[in-house]
Design an enzyme around this catalytic site. Structure first.
Site, PDB file in Angstrom:
ATOM      1  CG  HIS C  12      -8.942 -33.398 -21.876  1.00 59.79           C
ATOM      2  ND1 HIS C  12      -7.626 -33.023 -22.121  1.00 59.79           N
ATOM      3  CD2 HIS C  12      -9.116 -33.245 -20.536  1.00 59.79           C
ATOM      4  CE1 HIS C  12      -7.062 -32.675 -20.983  1.00 59.79           C
ATOM      5  NE2 HIS C  12      -7.936 -32.799 -20.009  1.00 59.79           N
ATOM      6  CG  HIS C  59      -6.039 -36.112 -16.296  1.00 62.68           C
ATOM      7  ND1 HIS C  59      -5.898 -36.272 -17.658  1.00 62.68           N
ATOM      8  CD2 HIS C  59      -6.634 -34.908 -16.129  1.00 62.68           C
ATOM      9  CE1 HIS C  59      -6.401 -35.216 -18.274  1.00 62.68           C
ATOM     10  NE2 HIS C  59      -6.856 -34.372 -17.381  1.00 62.68           N
ATOM     11  CG  HIS C 193     -12.759 -28.358 -15.226  1.00 61.91           C
ATOM     12  ND1 HIS C 193     -11.915 -27.679 -16.072  1.00 61.91           N
ATOM     13  CD2 HIS C 193     -12.212 -29.603 -15.096  1.00 61.91           C
ATOM     14  CE1 HIS C 193     -10.910 -28.471 -16.436  1.00 61.91           C
ATOM     15  NE2 HIS C 193     -11.060 -29.640 -15.849  1.00 61.91           N
ATOM     16  CD  GLU C 240      -7.485 -30.074 -17.668  1.00 61.92           C
ATOM     17  OE1 GLU C 240      -7.201 -31.154 -17.148  1.00 61.92           O
ATOM     18  OE2 GLU C 240      -8.508 -29.903 -18.382  1.00 61.92           O
TER      19      GLU C 240
HETATM   20 FE   LIG Z   1      -7.969 -32.712 -17.920  1.00 60.63          FE
END
Ligand SMILES: [Fe+3]
Ligand SMILES: [Fe+3]
Lengths: 301, 133, 301, 133
Positions: C12, C59, C193, C240
C-alpha cells in the site's frame, strides 16, 4: 526482580468518593462501609507496595463512543482526576510507573493479549475511589499506579476466562521485570448492582458471597461464569466483577484471604472488599511463540 | 446457532433491563455523545442556561430531545442511552445517582432508598422472564 | 448467510496513490506496477463483494502516541481520507458496513480477541491505496469497507500466530452473519522495505517470494515466523506482512492462488500482490466459553 | 531469561536499524507528537512561516529542535522519532519519501534511487551484526 505481593478487591461506588471528600465517612450511613476498610489501611501501611496495577473501568470519562478499547493499559507519567459532571475530585494526580507499565504492555502483547496502550488520559471514580478507600486523603498517593481500564460498558465485555488469563500474563510480566519492586494488583467495581430500568436496585447477597468465596484457595471455577449469569444474578452493572478475576488470575494457583468485608447498601450497590495473598503464586508459562523467545529463536536457527 | 446471536438473545429474557449492546450503542450514539459533552464545565453552563438551544447543537431526534428535557431516563435508555453517559446529565442537575436511578423504577425516591436500606431488590423472579425465576 | 469469497494481498505504498491521482500510472516507472493489477481489476468486476474487511495499519494518521490499539475495528458509517501532510487524497469517502462490523467486533470479543471498537476516524494511504490499485478512480467505491487497523508501528506488533488466529475468528464471525453477503478480506502493506537509517532500501526478493508461496495451499508455516525474522530479512517495515496473515487465516484450511504479481521497486518498497480463493474454507471452532454460548448455557443449567 | 528482554535484545543486532520499541517511543514522545501536528494545514502554515517559533510551542529538547531544523533524520531517529511521524515533516517540505529516506543512508538521492532501480539493497551481511550474515 519484581513480585506480586497481594491482591485487593473493592467496589468503587462514586458516592464513597463524595462521602470521603465531604468528611462524611463517620456518618451513620457510611461508617459501616468505611469501617470495613480500617484493617486494610493498617495492613497496607506495613506492606505498602511500590506499584499498584489498578484494574478498573472507565465510566464514559476518558473514552467516549468514538473509541472503545477492551483492555487499555496506562503507560504515561501521570493521570489527572476526570471531571465527571460535577468538577474533578480534589484528590492528588495519580503517578504512573512507565517503566513497569511499558514492560507489562510489551510482555502482554507477546503473550497475545491485544492491548491498547494509553499515554495520556484522565482517570475517573473507578480508579480514584479505591485509592481513597485504601489510603484516605494523603497529599500525594503513597505509591505509583498503573491504570488498567477494561471495557465493561458496551457489550460484550471480555469473558471471565479472558480476564483470568490476562491476570496470569500480568504475573508473568511482573515476574520478569528486573527491578526489585513489590507490586499489588487491585480488582475494582461490583458487587451486585443495577443502575438502570425498572429492575434497578437488585442486590444478590448470596451470589456475591459465593463469588467472594470463589476467590480463595485453589479453585478457578469463577473464570467459567458466563456474562449472562452476572446479568441475571447480580444486576446489569454486576458484570464489573469480571475485573476482579484479573486480580485473582495474577495471584496464581492458590490464595489466602487476609480480610473480607461485605455491606449493603451504598447508594444502589453492594459493597465488597477483600484482601488476598498468594499462597502458591505459580502461573502457567506463556503458550505463545513470541512470548517465549527461545523457542522462536530455535525456529529460525 | 451457537454464537453471538444466542449470546445476545438471552439478554432480552432479563426483566426490566436494557443491556447496552451494539444495537443500543448505535441507536444512542449521538445521545451518549451529547451527554458526554457535559463533562466540560463550559458545556454544563450553556446547557443550564438554555437546554433546548444546547440540545439543538447535537444530532438528536425530537424524541431524544424531549426525553432529555423531561429527564425521562427510561425513555432515554430505550433510545440507546447508556447510564454512565446519562449520569453526566444528573451530575449536571446535582442530583444523586440513587435518586436518578429511582426514577426508572415504580417507586418514589424515599421508597427506593428504604428498599436499598433493607438489603435491595431481591433477585427472586427477576432473573428470567421465560423461566419465571 | 455471509461468506468469505476471496482474499487479496497488496502493498500500500503512498507513492502509488500519488501516481494514480496524478495520472502517472502509465509512466515507465509505474506501468510495470499497475499492469500487475489489471487482471485483478477485471476479475473483481465480475466477483465484486458486498463488503471488504480491509486489514491495514494506520501510519500516525488516525492514532497518535496518546493511544495505540493493537487491533481496532471500524464500526462507523463512513471514513474520510486523512490529511497526511499534503492535504487529504481526493478520493471518495469510504462507506462502512456497521451491521457486519459490529457483528464481527462482538463475535471477536466473545472469541477472546481484545478488540478496540472505533466509530469515528480518518483513514490513510494504508487503506485508500489498495482501493485505488484494485478499483481505479470511481466516483464512489463500489463496495462497503470495514477497516481493521493493526498496530505494526510501535513494538511489539501482534505475533504472526495471533494475526492468523484473528483471521480464523473473522471467518467464524462472517459465517454466522445472517444476511446474504459476499465478503472479501484484504491484507495490505509489505513487502520488503526499510524506510529508515543506514540500512534503508533493503529488499529481499527471495524471502518475499517464499512468503507469497506460503500463502497458498494447506501450509500454515508462515504463522510461526517470529518478528525478528521479518526485521532481519525484509527490513524494518517488512513487519507489515503480518497483516497478510489475518487475510490468510480468514481463508481457512486450503487456498488457491488466482493471480500473483511481484515488482521491485516502488519508491523504497517491493510490491507484492496476490489474489487467493478458499479451496477448503474450514476454520477451527471457537475454543471459548462465551463464543459458543450453548456450552456456556450448559454450565449454568 | 526467555521473554521480552530477549525479544528486545535481538533488535540491537540488526545493522543500521532502530526498531521503534517502547524505549524509543517514550524518548521521542513529544517529537512524534510535534510531527503529527503537521497533519493540520494551519500548523503547516505556521511551521513554514517560522520553524523555530513553531518548535518552541512543543516540549522538545534543544537537540531535537536543531535536528528538525537541520532535517537530520538519523539524529531524529536516535532521539526516538518514528519514521511515520517524521514523514509529516517531509510531506510538509514537499519532498518524496524516497528522497527523505536516502538522506539517512551513505548515498546521495540519485545513487540511492539507482540502487532501488537495480533491485534494492541486498540483505547479505545486513541481517545480523554478531553473526556477520
Ligand atoms: Fe504501510
Ligand atoms: Fe463502576
Amino acid at each position: 526482580m519484581a513480585r506480586i505481593t497481594a491482591g485487593i478487591a473493592t467496589s468503587h461506588v462514586p458516592l464513597l468518593g463524595v462521602a470521603a471528600d465531604q468528611n462524611k465517612s463517620g456518618d451513620d450511613y457510611f461508617a459501616p462501609i468505611f469501617s470495613g476498610y480500617e484493617w486494610s489501611r493498617k495492613w497496607l501501611a506495613d506492606t505498602l507496595p511500590d506499584v499498584i496495577v489498578l484494574v478498573y473501568n472507565d465510566h464514559a470519562s476518558a473514552f467516549d463512543m468514538k473509541i472503545i478499547p477492551t483492555f487499555a493499559i496506562g503507560c504515561g507519567e501521570s493521570y489527572a482526576p476526570a471531571d465527571e459532571g460535577w468538577g474533578p475530585r480534589e484528590v492528588p494526580d495519580v503517578e504512573g510507573h512507565p517503566d513497569l507499565a511499558w514492560h507489562i504492555a510489551q510482555s502482554l502483547i507477546l503473550d497475545e493479549f491485544d492491548m491498547t496502550i494509553i499515554n495520556e488520559m484522565d482517570v475517573d471514580h473507578g480508579l480514584t475511589v479505591p485509592l481513597t478507600m485504601l489510603f484516605g486523603a494523603p497529599d500525594k498517593w503513597p505509591c505509583k499506579v498503573i491504570p488498567l481500564a477494561v471495557n465493561v460498558v458496551t457489550y460484550p465485555p471480555p469473558s471471565g476466562n479472558r480476564c483470568w488469563a490476562l491476570g496470569e500474563a500480568i504475573a508473568r510480566a511482573v515476574n520478569s521485570f528486573n527491578d526489585d519492586l513489590d507490586v499489588q494488583v487491585w480488582g475494582t467495581g461490583g458487587m451486585s448492582h443495577q443502575l438502570q430500568g425498572p429492575r434497578a436496585g437488585l442486590i444478590n447477597r448470596e451470589w456475591d458471597n459465593m463469588f467472594l468465596d470463589g476467590l480463595v484457595g485453589t479453585t478457578d471455577k469463577l473464570r467459567h461464569i458466563p456474562h449472562i449469569e452476572y446479568l441475571r444474578e447480580t444486576g446489569s452493572e454486576g458484570i464489573e466483577m469480571v475485573m476482579w478475576l484479573i486480580m485473582r488470575g495474577a495471584l496464581g494457583r492458590e490464595t489466602k484471604a487476609l480480610h473480607r468485608h461485605y455491606h449493603v447498601p451504598c447508594s444502589n450497590t453492594a459493597i465488597g472488599h477483600m484482601v488476598l495473598e498468594p499462597v502458591d503464586g505459580t502461573v502457567p508459562p506463556s503458550p505463545t511463540i513470541e512470548g517465549k523467545n527461545a523457542a522462536a529463536q530455535a525456529m529460525i536457527d | 446457532m451457537s454464537d453471538i446471536h444466542d449470546y445476545l438473545a438471552e439478554f432480552d429474557d432479563i426483566p426490566g433491563t436494557r443491556v447496552f449492546t451494539a444495537a443500543r450503542a448505535r441507536q444512542g450514539y449521538h445521545l451518549n455523545q451529547f451527554a458526554m459533552g457535559l463533562m466540560k464545565a463550559d458545556n454544563r453552563e450553556r446547557f443550564r442556561a438554555d437546554e433546548k438551544a444546547y440540545l439543538d447543537d447535537w444530532k438528536l431526534s425530537d424524541q431524544a430531545k424531549s426525553a432529555v428535557l423531561a429527564r425521562d431516563y427510561n425513555a432515554l435508555l430505550d433510545l440507546g442511552g447508556n447510564i454512565y453517559f446519562l449520569s453526566k446529565i444528573f451530575s449536571t442537575d446535582g442530583i444523586s445517582f440513587a435518586e436518578a436511578v429511582s426514577t426508572m423504577t415504580d417507586m418514589d425516591f424515599p421508597t427506593y432508598r428504604e428498599m436499598m436500606n433493607q438489603g435491595g431488590r431481591s433477585p427472586e423472579g427477576q432473573r428470567s422472564i421465560k423461566e419465571k425465576r
